[in-house]
Design a protein around this motif. Structure first.
Motif, PDB file in Angstrom:
ATOM      1  N   LEU A 121       0.812  -1.211   0.000  1.00  0.00           N
ATOM      2  CA  LEU A 121       0.000   0.000   0.000  1.00  0.00           C
ATOM      3  C   LEU A 121       0.850   1.269   0.000  1.00  0.00           C
ATOM      4  CD1 LEU A 121      -2.725  -0.943   2.660  1.00  0.00           C
ATOM      5  CD2 LEU A 121      -2.805  -1.269   0.178  1.00  0.00           C
ATOM      6  N   ASP A 123      -0.105   3.937   1.441  1.00  0.00           N
ATOM      7  CA  ASP A 123      -0.228   4.435   2.813  1.00  0.00           C
ATOM      8  C   ASP A 123       0.902   3.920   3.690  1.00  0.00           C
ATOM      9  OD1 ASP A 123      -2.573   5.579   1.979  1.00  0.00           O
ATOM     10  OD2 ASP A 123      -3.800   4.788   3.609  1.00  0.00           O
ATOM     11  N   ASN A 144       2.620   0.647  -5.533  1.00  0.00           N
ATOM     12  CA  ASN A 144       2.440   1.985  -4.959  1.00  0.00           C
ATOM     13  C   ASN A 144       2.234   2.986  -6.086  1.00  0.00           C
ATOM     14  OD1 ASN A 144       5.107   1.294  -2.608  1.00  0.00           O
ATOM     15  ND2 ASN A 144       2.959   0.745  -2.481  1.00  0.00           N
ATOM     16  N   ASP A 195      -7.104   8.449   3.854  1.00  0.00           N
ATOM     17  CA  ASP A 195      -6.583   7.522   2.852  1.00  0.00           C
ATOM     18  C   ASP A 195      -5.623   8.306   1.950  1.00  0.00           C
ATOM     19  OD1 ASP A 195      -6.102   5.783   0.762  1.00  0.00           O
ATOM     20  OD2 ASP A 195      -8.214   5.397   0.295  1.00  0.00           O
ATOM     21  N   LEU A 197      -3.613   7.429  -0.524  1.00  0.00           N
ATOM     22  CA  LEU A 197      -3.745   7.164  -1.956  1.00  0.00           C
ATOM     23  C   LEU A 197      -5.080   7.665  -2.483  1.00  0.00           C
ATOM     24  CD1 LEU A 197      -2.742   5.924  -4.599  1.00  0.00           C
ATOM     25  CD2 LEU A 197      -3.725   3.749  -3.851  1.00  0.00           C
ATOM     26  N   THR A 248      -8.027   3.296  -1.522  1.00  0.00           N
ATOM     27  CA  THR A 248      -7.057   2.219  -1.364  1.00  0.00           C
ATOM     28  C   THR A 248      -7.750   0.889  -1.135  1.00  0.00           C
ATOM     29  OG1 THR A 248      -5.329   3.662  -0.458  1.00  0.00           O
ATOM     30  CG2 THR A 248      -5.231   1.343   0.173  1.00  0.00           C
ATOM     31  N   THR A 274      -7.363   0.414  -7.534  1.00  0.00           N
ATOM     32  CA  THR A 274      -8.098  -0.563  -6.723  1.00  0.00           C
ATOM     33  C   THR A 274      -9.026  -1.416  -7.587  1.00  0.00           C
ATOM     34  OG1 THR A 274      -8.014   0.933  -4.836  1.00  0.00           O
ATOM     35  CG2 THR A 274      -9.687  -0.791  -4.769  1.00  0.00           C
TER      36      THR A 274
END
Length: 407
Positions: A121, A123, A144, A195, A197, A248, A274
């Protein structure tokens, strides 16, 4: 060359099939002692993988782990890295940034890896990558897609590389392709709270809608947990032509799509990376059919390396790979190509010197992969085809267009 139907091809080497079957049975080695196939110890080269096997990123991490293990098994079946056995240490960061940072530190200081794949991720990456960069260990980001992972980062990132198509390219390609064909005039942008992303994707989407003269009539924040119903109903009430879902978390994105359809939304869904997950597509179900995204990979692309990858993955796991598996698989190939060039496996230098040699070699990697032709940009990013996909209402995607790299 860029389109085509899904197809499998038989692998040429029987040994490769045997190794892939071993992966499916869960017996492929992640350490020297696991293999049981050698009468004497061999030199080893170790890489690490920080993956989200549990938590919010668990719709991506398990597929990545399977692909990494498959690629490592194939490398070892073909003789390893300059004759040395490739070993991988996989750690679960639980989709938690602090755990991801701790995992990076452990892999570098305790496990002695020369490079790390991951984290899953964005994040997690924004917290974990600075650890590896400070310890001068190459990291290959295989999923990523946030801005600032490589190139112009908010922290030193010269040891970070990426083979995952960034949202700064994929989201505009997706929106522009849709606008060229369907001419929408209004849009709603939905993104999950807290979040990293999702917020970045939403920002890119707003700019792209403006560039295509599509008016954003509402901007909705959805909770990371709990019901998304209230936010989705506000989005539908704005009566947009399209809804862009930025998140995400595949479960949240899928729930938002299902809820919007249940509320009566008849327009189109556009989404981000996603949406390229098989798990997200499955969770969205029939409600997600037609949802479009810009993707780094299409399973039916005609590159021979892709046909071999798909066949090997199916042989090993009795299921089709997704984009996240493909990128992780290619990540191992990229590292091994650079390792071979850097003479890892036969080097007697310190681990720090081996990491530096690998870092120096990565920029020269050039190969054709399951993703297509691959090279790094001077900013350590990837420049590649953007496949525009649409969910098929089950677990897969249909190819509806491509951009190289922009539409």
């Amino acid at each position: 060359m860029f389109g085509g139907t899904r197809r499998g091809r038989a692998l040429a080497l029987g040994a490769l099939i045997v190794v892939a079957a071993g992966v499916a049975a869960g017996v492929v080695a992640v350490s020297q002692s696991d293999s049981g196939s050698e009468s004497a110890p061999r030199a080893t080269v170790a890489i690490g993988a920080v993956l989200s096997l549990t938590g919010g990123g668990n719709v991506y991490g398990p597929q990545q782990r399977r692909a990494v293990r498959l690629a490592v098994a194939q490398v070892n079946a073909a003789g390893g890295v300059n004759g040395a056995r490739l070993r991988v240490v996989v750690l679960d960061d639980r989709s938690d940034p602090a755990q991801g940072a701790a995992d990076m530190r452990r892999l570098i200081r305790k496990d002695g890896v020369v490079a790390i794949i991951g984290p899953t991720l964005s994040d997690v990456a924004v917290t974990a990558d600075p650890v590896a960069n400070g310890l001068q260990t190459p990291v290959l980001a295989v999923s990523n897609t946030k801005r600032g992972i490589v190139g112009n980062c908010p922290y030193p990132c010269s040891w970070i590389w990426r083979d995952s198509l960034g949202e700064a390219v994929a989201v505009p390609a997706n929106i522009t392709d849709y606008a060229l064909h369907f001419h929408p005039s209004t849009a709603v942008v939905m993104h999950t709270a807290d979040d990293v992303l999702g917020s970045d994707e939403a920002s890119i989407a707003r700019s792209s809608f403006a560039a295509n003269r599509i008016r954003v009539v509402a901007d909705i924040t959805l909770p990371r947990s709990g019901s998304v119903r209230a936010g989705v109903r506000r989005a539908v009430a704005a009566n947009p032509d399209v809804i862009f879902v930025a998140s995400t978390f595949g479960a949240v994105a899928a729930e938002a799509i299902r809820e919007a359809r249940a509320t009566g939304f008849k327009g189109a869904f556009l989404g981000s990376n996603t949406m390229n997950s098989a798990a997200t597509t499955k969770a969205a179900g029939a409600a997600g059919k037609g949802t479009r995204s810009g993707a780094a990979w299409y399973p039916g692309n005609d590159f021979p390396a892709n046909a071999d990858f798909v066949a090997a993955y199916r042989q090993a796991y009795r299921e089709a790979p997704d984009q996240f598996a493909a990128q992780a698989y290619v990540g191992v190939q990229i590292l091994v190509t650079a390792m071979s060039s850097a003479k890892l496996g036969v080097s007697t230098e310190t681990i720090a010197a081996q990491r530096q040699a690998l870092q120096n070699a990565l920029g020269d990697v050039a190969l054709t992969t399951a993703l297509g032709p691959f090279r790094f940009t001077p900013e350590h990013d990837v420049s590649q085809i953007v496949w525009v996909l649409a969910m098929d209402g089950r677990e897969g995607h249909d190819l509806v267009g491509f951009c190289s790299p922009g539409c």
